[in-house]
Write a protein that holds these residues in place. Structure first.
Motif, PDB file in Angstrom:
ATOM      1  N   ALA A 182     -27.181  16.928  13.396  1.00  0.00           N
ATOM      2  CA  ALA A 182     -27.933  16.904  14.651  1.00  0.00           C
ATOM      3  C   ALA A 182     -29.397  16.546  14.405  1.00  0.00           C
ATOM      4  O   ALA A 182     -30.003  15.776  15.161  1.00  0.00           O
ATOM      5  N   LEU A 183     -29.982  17.081  13.337  1.00  0.00           N
ATOM      6  CA  LEU A 183     -31.372  16.764  13.011  1.00  0.00           C
ATOM      7  C   LEU A 183     -31.531  15.280  12.707  1.00  0.00           C
ATOM      8  O   LEU A 183     -32.508  14.642  13.116  1.00  0.00           O
ATOM      9  N   GLY A 187     -33.650  12.090  14.957  1.00  0.00           N
ATOM     10  CA  GLY A 187     -34.798  11.409  14.361  1.00  0.00           C
ATOM     11  C   GLY A 187     -35.199  11.966  13.034  1.00  0.00           C
ATOM     12  O   GLY A 187     -36.350  11.797  12.612  1.00  0.00           O
ATOM     13  N   GLY A 188     -34.260  12.625  12.346  1.00  0.00           N
ATOM     14  CA  GLY A 188     -34.558  13.210  11.049  1.00  0.00           C
ATOM     15  C   GLY A 188     -34.567  12.153   9.970  1.00  0.00           C
ATOM     16  O   GLY A 188     -34.578  10.953  10.225  1.00  0.00           O
ATOM     17  N   PRO A 189     -34.536  12.584   8.720  1.00  0.00           N
ATOM     18  CA  PRO A 189     -34.642  11.665   7.594  1.00  0.00           C
ATOM     19  C   PRO A 189     -33.397  10.816   7.441  1.00  0.00           C
ATOM     20  O   PRO A 189     -32.340  11.123   7.986  1.00  0.00           O
ATOM     21  N   ALA A 190     -33.490   9.772   6.664  1.00  0.00           N
ATOM     22  CA  ALA A 190     -32.359   8.890   6.415  1.00  0.00           C
ATOM     23  C   ALA A 190     -31.327   9.595   5.566  1.00  0.00           C
ATOM     24  O   ALA A 190     -31.579  10.627   4.965  1.00  0.00           O
ATOM     25  N   ALA A 191     -30.135   8.997   5.506  1.00  0.00           N
ATOM     26  CA  ALA A 191     -29.022   9.643   4.833  1.00  0.00           C
ATOM     27  C   ALA A 191     -29.268   9.857   3.356  1.00  0.00           C
ATOM     28  O   ALA A 191     -28.741  10.773   2.755  1.00  0.00           O
ATOM     29  N   VAL A 216     -28.140  14.143   4.010  1.00  0.00           N
ATOM     30  CA  VAL A 216     -27.779  14.330   5.416  1.00  0.00           C
ATOM     31  C   VAL A 216     -27.020  13.095   5.889  1.00  0.00           C
ATOM     32  O   VAL A 216     -27.447  11.973   5.637  1.00  0.00           O
ATOM     33  N   PRO A 217     -25.879  13.267   6.554  1.00  0.00           N
ATOM     34  CA  PRO A 217     -25.149  12.104   7.059  1.00  0.00           C
ATOM     35  C   PRO A 217     -26.025  11.270   7.977  1.00  0.00           C
ATOM     36  O   PRO A 217     -26.828  11.790   8.747  1.00  0.00           O
ATOM     37  N   ALA A 218     -25.861   9.935   7.899  1.00  0.00           N
ATOM     38  CA  ALA A 218     -26.687   9.036   8.701  1.00  0.00           C
ATOM     39  C   ALA A 218     -26.285   9.078  10.161  1.00  0.00           C
ATOM     40  O   ALA A 218     -25.147   9.398  10.503  1.00  0.00           O
ATOM     41  N   PRO A 219     -27.208   8.773  11.083  1.00  0.00           N
ATOM     42  CA  PRO A 219     -26.863   8.642  12.498  1.00  0.00           C
ATOM     43  C   PRO A 219     -25.909   7.464  12.699  1.00  0.00           C
ATOM     44  O   PRO A 219     -25.702   6.633  11.808  1.00  0.00           O
ATOM     45  N   VAL A 220     -25.345   7.400  13.904  1.00  0.00           N
ATOM     46  CA  VAL A 220     -24.448   6.292  14.240  1.00  0.00           C
ATOM     47  C   VAL A 220     -25.195   4.981  14.090  1.00  0.00           C
ATOM     48  O   VAL A 220     -26.316   4.821  14.571  1.00  0.00           O
ATOM     49  N   GLY A 221     -24.603   3.995  13.398  1.00  0.00           N
ATOM     50  CA  GLY A 221     -25.277   2.746  13.105  1.00  0.00           C
ATOM     51  C   GLY A 221     -25.138   1.723  14.218  1.00  0.00           C
ATOM     52  O   GLY A 221     -24.819   2.041  15.368  1.00  0.00           O
ATOM     53  N   GLU A 222     -25.309   0.438  13.858  1.00  0.00           N
ATOM     54  CA  GLU A 222     -25.306  -0.649  14.828  1.00  0.00           C
ATOM     55  C   GLU A 222     -23.884  -1.177  15.062  1.00  0.00           C
ATOM     56  O   GLU A 222     -23.614  -2.362  14.919  1.00  0.00           O
ATOM     57  N   GLU A 223     -22.951  -0.338  15.383  1.00  0.00           N
ATOM     58  CA  GLU A 223     -21.590  -0.788  15.617  1.00  0.00           C
ATOM     59  C   GLU A 223     -21.365  -1.006  17.110  1.00  0.00           C
ATOM     60  O   GLU A 223     -22.060  -0.417  17.947  1.00  0.00           O
ATOM     61  N   PRO A 224     -20.409  -1.830  17.466  1.00  0.00           N
ATOM     62  CA  PRO A 224     -20.136  -2.084  18.883  1.00  0.00           C
ATOM     63  C   PRO A 224     -19.754  -0.805  19.609  1.00  0.00           C
ATOM     64  O   PRO A 224     -19.198   0.121  19.037  1.00  0.00           O
ATOM     65  N   ALA A 225     -20.046  -0.801  20.904  1.00  0.00           N
ATOM     66  CA  ALA A 225     -19.786   0.396  21.694  1.00  0.00           C
ATOM     67  C   ALA A 225     -18.323   0.759  21.695  1.00  0.00           C
ATOM     68  O   ALA A 225     -17.974   1.935  21.629  1.00  0.00           O
ATOM     69  N   ASP A 226     -17.420  -0.239  21.770  1.00  0.00           N
ATOM     70  CA  ASP A 226     -16.009   0.092  21.835  1.00  0.00           C
ATOM     71  C   ASP A 226     -15.527   0.657  20.509  1.00  0.00           C
ATOM     72  O   ASP A 226     -14.667   1.532  20.464  1.00  0.00           O
ATOM     73  N   ALA A 243     -28.739  21.206  20.536  1.00  0.00           N
ATOM     74  CA  ALA A 243     -29.622  22.172  21.192  1.00  0.00           C
ATOM     75  C   ALA A 243     -30.338  23.037  20.152  1.00  0.00           C
ATOM     76  O   ALA A 243     -31.539  23.314  20.270  1.00  0.00           O
ATOM     77  N   ALA A 244     -29.586  23.468  19.118  1.00  0.00           N
ATOM     78  CA  ALA A 244     -30.193  24.280  18.066  1.00  0.00           C
ATOM     79  C   ALA A 244     -31.238  23.484  17.292  1.00  0.00           C
ATOM     80  O   ALA A 244     -32.318  23.993  16.961  1.00  0.00           O
ATOM     81  N   ALA A 245     -30.937  22.221  17.016  1.00  0.00           N
ATOM     82  CA  ALA A 245     -31.888  21.370  16.300  1.00  0.00           C
ATOM     83  C   ALA A 245     -33.158  21.169  17.118  1.00  0.00           C
ATOM     84  O   ALA A 245     -34.269  21.141  16.570  1.00  0.00           O
ATOM     85  N   ALA A 246     -33.004  21.020  18.431  1.00  0.00           N
ATOM     86  CA  ALA A 246     -34.172  20.843  19.295  1.00  0.00           C
ATOM     87  C   ALA A 246     -35.057  22.084  19.285  1.00  0.00           C
ATOM     88  O   ALA A 246     -36.291  21.985  19.368  1.00  0.00           O
ATOM     89  N   ARG A 247     -34.445  23.270  19.158  1.00  0.00           N
ATOM     90  CA  ARG A 247     -35.225  24.505  19.141  1.00  0.00           C
ATOM     91  C   ARG A 247     -36.105  24.601  17.902  1.00  0.00           C
ATOM     92  O   ARG A 247     -37.124  25.297  17.909  1.00  0.00           O
ATOM     93  N   LEU A 248     -35.705  23.902  16.832  1.00  0.00           N
ATOM     94  CA  LEU A 248     -36.500  23.931  15.606  1.00  0.00           C
ATOM     95  C   LEU A 248     -37.841  23.230  15.770  1.00  0.00           C
ATOM     96  O   LEU A 248     -38.716  23.367  14.913  1.00  0.00           O
ATOM     97  N   ASP A 249     -38.021  22.478  16.852  1.00  0.00           N
ATOM     98  CA  ASP A 249     -39.304  21.824  17.088  1.00  0.00           C
ATOM     99  C   ASP A 249     -40.379  22.833  17.482  1.00  0.00           C
ATOM    100  O   ASP A 249     -41.562  22.516  17.436  1.00  0.00           O
ATOM    101  N   ASP A 250     -39.966  24.044  17.878  1.00  0.00           N
ATOM    102  CA  ASP A 250     -40.911  25.127  18.194  1.00  0.00           C
ATOM    103  C   ASP A 250     -40.485  26.338  17.379  1.00  0.00           C
ATOM    104  O   ASP A 250     -39.859  27.264  17.892  1.00  0.00           O
ATOM    105  N   LEU A 251     -40.824  26.320  16.099  1.00  0.00           N
ATOM    106  CA  LEU A 251     -40.389  27.410  15.219  1.00  0.00           C
ATOM    107  C   LEU A 251     -40.880  28.776  15.670  1.00  0.00           C
ATOM    108  O   LEU A 251     -40.089  29.720  15.730  1.00  0.00           O
ATOM    109  N   PRO A 252     -42.164  28.962  15.991  1.00  0.00           N
ATOM    110  CA  PRO A 252     -42.586  30.289  16.439  1.00  0.00           C
ATOM    111  C   PRO A 252     -41.819  30.767  17.674  1.00  0.00           C
ATOM    112  O   PRO A 252     -41.490  31.950  17.791  1.00  0.00           O
TER     113      PRO A 252
END
Length: 408
Positions: A182-183, A187-191, A216-226, A243-252
């Motif tokens: 999810a991270l 927009g997290g680091p590359a694989a 970390v596994p890479a995000p979905v690449g440039e493959e066709p939608a189908d 949702a959990a990854a988004a919460r890490l943007d506000d650690l406090p």
């Protein structure tokens, strides 16, 4: 908080109060209770000296700690032992005499020197005491009006991690697998990266890097939608992980939420906290915040990002780890310890040293050095070079207590 005031009629009744005051039954221990006038100021517990050569060192250390209490005027010292009264009289009498000697040298009055042995009890200050001691049955007092039950375990009891059902551990393990994906998708680091940015770093100059669990596994690449739509279900990232990854943007904010509502914590919350506590830079933010407040958590996050960029870390935040500065709220430390214990019980063994080290520090900050050493040793059994765990062990072995333990 209103103190509980209990009047002891004699030494036997006083000894019956001590386990209730401590919350455990001391074993193989020297317990020293300082007084201001006739009121106790708390209690200090030490392991009995391992040999005769250590008696003077332990006695001087004990009295030295009492002298750090500005209101301490007198002490009562109690040796709890598995030894027995015999023809030589009271066990550990040299230790009690050494405590009395050092207390007198420091101007601290000795109100009593007591021993609770395996077969009897006695007072070294009782001129009529028999060499065989007094019956232990004299210590069996009930105190229904006190509101404190008689404890069952000794000083080591209560340090075992809480039971975590296998199904909850499985859910947390799955959440930990999903969280890095999810991270990466957000927009997290590359694989091929082996580090991950401190959440929230986009709001500060520079990017702070901390050790990660692995690629970390890479995000979905440039493959066709189908093609993407017909891909394996395993490529889908759980929305709860996003949702959990988004919460890490506000650690406090995350650290405060889980502390305020521990009953509402789910597997992804446990995974996120375990993930953070495994990373020293994020763990230290939690340590400052849980021993302080939300504002200090925000300050610690900013300080961490600036330190990663080469600036000095603020001394007033760093000193908290060593037990100096403003005293934390014991209730808040207790809540944080319960949370960290639950996290440690739920995460996989390889990830456990981080939350165990947090347990160790929180227990030490609460004055529970025996428990602190147990948590820290468990962490070092998994990861021998774990930094915070080794620090806490060094505190305990040196008899170092937080400064706020000596302030009312």
């Amino acid at each position: 908080m209103t103190p509980t005031i209990v009047k002891a009629a004699d030494a036997a009744q006083f000894l019956s109060f001590v386990p209730r005051m401590l919350g455990f039954r001391p074993s193989r221990s020297l317990v020293v209770i300082p007084f201001r006038g006739t009121r106790s100021l708390g209690a200090l517990r030490f392991d009995l000296p391992p040999d005769d050569d250590s008696v003077e060192r332990v006695a001087s250390t004990v009295v030295g700690m009492v002298c750090r209490l500005p209101d301490a005027e007198a002490i009562a010292a109690i040796a709890y032992t598995d030894a027995r009264f015999d023809d030589e009289g009271m066990p550990h009498r040299p230790l009690l005499d050494a405590v009395a000697f050092h207390a007198d040298a420091c101007g601290v009055r000795v109100s009593d020197l007591l021993c609770v042995a395996a077969d009897a009890w006695g007072s070294a200050l009782d001129p009529q005491a028999s060499r065989g001691g007094r019956p232990l049955q004299e210590l069996d007092h009930d105190h229904p009006g006190l509101g404190l039950p008689a404890p069952d375990g000794d000083q080591s009891s209560g340090a075992a991690l809480p039971h975590c059902p296998p199904e909850e551990r499985a859910r947390v393990s799955r959440a930990l697998c999903e969280l890095p994906r999810a991270l990466a998708l957000l927009g997290g680091p590359a694989a091929d990266a082996d580090t991950t940015a401190v959440p929230g770093a986009s709001s500060a100059s520079g990017t702070a890097q901390v050790e990660d669990l692995g690629p970390v596994p890479a995000p979905v690449g440039e493959e066709p939608a189908d093609a993407a739509s017909t891909g394996s279900e395993s490529n889908r990232v759980d929305p709860a992980a996003l949702a959990a990854a988004a919460r890490l943007d506000d650690l406090p904010g995350l650290f405060e939420d889980v502390l305020r509502a521990p009953e509402a914590i789910d597997a992804y919350d446990l995974a996120a906290i375990g993930w953070c506590l495994a990373r020293p830079s994020l763990r230290d933010i939690a340590l400052v915040q849980w021993s302080g407040n939300l504002h200090q958590g925000d300050e610690a996050l900013t300080a961490q990002l600036r330190w990663e960029s080469g600036e000095e870390y603020p001394p007033h935040l760093a000193m908290r780890m060593w037990g100096e500065g403003d005293p934390p709220s014991p209730a808040r430390l207790d809540e944080a310890l319960r949370l960290a214990r639950r996290v440690a019980a739920s995460v996989p063994r390889t990830l456990r040293p981080g939350p165990l080290a947090m347990c160790a520090w929180l227990a030490w900050a609460l004055g529970r050095s025996t428990h602190a050493a147990e948590y820290a040793q468990q962490a070092c059994d998994i990861e021998p070079d774990h930094g915070l765990s080794q620090i806490v062990l060094s505190f305990v072995h040196a008899g170092h207590l937080p400064d706020w333990a000596f302030r009312r």
